[in-house]
Design a protein around this motif. Structure first.
Motif, PDB file in Angstrom:
ATOM      1  N   LEU A 194       3.595 -13.411   2.670  1.00 34.03           N
ATOM      2  CA  LEU A 194       4.507 -12.361   2.222  1.00 34.03           C
ATOM      3  C   LEU A 194       4.735 -12.440   0.713  1.00 34.03           C
ATOM      4  CD1 LEU A 194       7.101 -12.259   5.143  1.00 34.03           C
ATOM      5  CD2 LEU A 194       5.262 -10.631   4.632  1.00 34.03           C
ATOM      6  N   MET A 195       4.823 -13.680   0.196  1.00 31.34           N
ATOM      7  CA  MET A 195       4.965 -13.852  -1.258  1.00 31.34           C
ATOM      8  C   MET A 195       3.785 -13.220  -1.984  1.00 31.34           C
ATOM      9  SD  MET A 195       7.618 -15.433  -2.347  1.00 31.34           S
ATOM     10  CE  MET A 195       7.388 -16.423  -3.804  1.00 31.34           C
ATOM     11  N   ALA A 196       2.597 -13.395  -1.384  1.00 31.84           N
ATOM     12  CA  ALA A 196       1.381 -12.902  -2.033  1.00 31.84           C
ATOM     13  C   ALA A 196       1.307 -11.380  -2.019  1.00 31.84           C
ATOM     14  CB  ALA A 196       0.158 -13.489  -1.337  1.00 31.84           C
ATOM     15  N   SER A 197       2.165 -10.759  -1.215  1.00 39.22           N
ATOM     16  CA  SER A 197       2.064  -9.302  -1.086  1.00 39.22           C
ATOM     17  C   SER A 197       3.266  -8.595  -1.706  1.00 39.22           C
ATOM     18  CB  SER A 197       1.921  -8.926   0.389  1.00 39.22           C
ATOM     19  OG  SER A 197       2.963  -9.500   1.125  1.00 39.22           O
ATOM     20  N   TYR A 198       3.934  -9.287  -2.625  1.00 38.37           N
ATOM     21  CA  TYR A 198       5.178  -8.717  -3.156  1.00 38.37           C
ATOM     22  C   TYR A 198       4.986  -7.396  -3.895  1.00 38.37           C
ATOM     23  CZ  TYR A 198       4.108 -10.398  -7.836  1.00 38.37           C
ATOM     24  OH  TYR A 198       3.508 -10.601  -9.043  1.00 38.37           O
ATOM     25  N   THR A 199       3.739  -7.116  -4.336  1.00 40.42           N
ATOM     26  CA  THR A 199       3.538  -5.838  -5.033  1.00 40.42           C
ATOM     27  C   THR A 199       3.187  -4.705  -4.062  1.00 40.42           C
ATOM     28  OG1 THR A 199       1.240  -6.408  -5.385  1.00 40.42           O
ATOM     29  CG2 THR A 199       2.747  -6.869  -7.209  1.00 40.42           C
ATOM     30  N   LEU A 200       3.005  -5.050  -2.792  1.00 40.96           N
ATOM     31  CA  LEU A 200       2.599  -4.025  -1.813  1.00 40.96           C
ATOM     32  C   LEU A 200       3.833  -3.433  -1.138  1.00 40.96           C
ATOM     33  CD1 LEU A 200      -0.221  -6.091  -0.014  1.00 40.96           C
ATOM     34  CD2 LEU A 200      -0.452  -4.605  -2.022  1.00 40.96           C
ATOM     35  N   ASN A 201       3.695  -2.221  -0.633  1.00 44.74           N
ATOM     36  CA  ASN A 201       4.823  -1.666   0.121  1.00 44.74           C
ATOM     37  C   ASN A 201       4.795  -2.168   1.564  1.00 44.74           C
ATOM     38  OD1 ASN A 201       3.226   0.014   1.777  1.00 44.74           O
ATOM     39  ND2 ASN A 201       3.162   1.591   0.175  1.00 44.74           N
ATOM     40  N   ARG A 202       5.817  -1.814   2.310  1.00 43.42           N
ATOM     41  CA  ARG A 202       6.001  -2.377   3.634  1.00 43.42           C
ATOM     42  C   ARG A 202       4.820  -2.075   4.574  1.00 43.42           C
ATOM     43  NH1 ARG A 202      11.598  -2.095   6.943  1.00 43.42           N
ATOM     44  NH2 ARG A 202      12.344  -2.825   4.930  1.00 43.42           N
ATOM     45  N   GLU A 203       4.374  -0.830   4.489  1.00 37.26           N
ATOM     46  CA  GLU A 203       3.266  -0.389   5.344  1.00 37.26           C
ATOM     47  C   GLU A 203       1.981  -1.170   5.034  1.00 37.26           C
ATOM     48  OE1 GLU A 203       2.226   1.777   8.543  1.00 37.26           O
ATOM     49  OE2 GLU A 203       4.213   1.601   7.626  1.00 37.26           O
ATOM     50  N   GLU A 204       1.677  -1.253   3.716  1.00 38.37           N
ATOM     51  CA  GLU A 204       0.486  -1.983   3.284  1.00 38.37           C
ATOM     52  C   GLU A 204       0.566  -3.452   3.702  1.00 38.37           C
ATOM     53  OE1 GLU A 204      -0.886   0.077  -0.930  1.00 38.37           O
ATOM     54  OE2 GLU A 204       0.939  -1.141  -0.899  1.00 38.37           O
TER      55      GLU A 204
END
Ligand SMILES: Nc1ncnc2c1ncn2[C@@H]1O[C@H](COP(=O)(O)OP(=O)(O)OP(=O)(O)O)[C@@H](O)[C@H]1O
Ligand SMILES: [Mg+2]
Length: 236
Positions: free
Chosen positions: A98-108
């Protein structure tokens, strides 16, 4: 895919790379080898915008990225996996992803989590375990999965097999070649164990004293009568 043109780079006034010119080809595994201190890590850091470039250009898919800061380079689709400190040890596998995806939106985030976990089923199994309970090889796998959350097209690996047992090291290398073969990711791999890496790579680049001393295919370097034994501890 990546054109490095006559690059001179270093840290402040400390000049490390001299007139480095090379081509990273798409969907290929380029292996960077050379003695300690020869500039291998600096080469990766330079692509990722972590050094000072004095002259020359770095062109990624036709776009000049020389001097772009790391977050911009990352956004363009290049991931950098440093040798150490690439996972958060006190967080769980899930939290790391989840940390690695902090720039993505919830759906992504949801979609990519699913993708990444089906690609690395072991991490699904270890989902709630803290990263410090994973083996060295499993941590590398987690680091790869974290990078994959952003769907990079290029991955820069700095000695991903350092401090691993030979068996684990082979597994990690196998996972890296799988990224090339199954995901079509372009890979630049710095490796201390030259033989192992050259055996699974496509192109080889040998650094000596901050300059490129050899460039060619991996098998050529592996069977080179002098270079291998001079710089890579091969042959004898
Ligand atoms: N952050 C830094 N600041 C100043 N000099 C640095 C820095 N990082 C590396 N250097 C210097 O740059 C030169 C090349 O180092 P680099 O880490 O690129 O070598 P390497 O080929 O990756 O070596 P190794 O195989 O030991 O990892 C060395 O002389 C090193 O001392
Ligand atoms: Mg290094």
């Amino acid at each position: 895919m990546l054109n490095i043109e006559k690059v001179n780079a270093g840290y402040g006034k400390f000049h490390v790379l001299f007139d480095v010119t090379t081509l990273v080809e798409p969907k290929k595994l380029t292996v960077i080898v050379g003695p300690n201190g020869s500039g291998k890590s600096t080469f990766l850091k330079t692509i990722f915008g972590l050094t000072n470039v004095y002259s020359g250009r770095i062109v990624f898919e036709g776009e000049d990225i020389t001097g772009s800061p790391p977050h911009r380079v990352a956004k363009k689709g290049i991931a950098y996996l440093p040798q150490i400190g690439n996972v958060f040890l006190n967080l769980s596998v899930k939290e790391n992803l989840l940390m690695a995806s902090y720039t993505l939106n919830r759906e992504e985030t949801k979609d990519r989590l699913e993708e990444v976990l089906s690609y690395y089923p072991l991490l699904k199994e270890y989902y709630d375990r803290k990263a410090d309970t994973l083996s060295g090889g499993e941590r590398q796998l987690l680091a790869m999965a974290m990078a994959m959350m952003r769907r990079p097209r290029v991955m820069l690996f700095d000695e991903p097999t350092a401090n691993l047992s030979p068996k684990m090291a082979l597994q990690v290398l196998k996972e890296i070649t799988r990224l090339r073969d199954e995901q079509g990711i372009t890979i630049v791999l710095v490796e201390q164990n030259a033989k192992r890496a050259l055996e699974c790579g496509d192109k080889a680049v040998l650094f000596v004293g901050g300059r490129i001393a050899f460039e060619g295919n991996c098998h050529e370097l592996l069977s080179h009568p002098e270079l291998g034994s001079l710089y890579l501890g091969l042959g004898q």
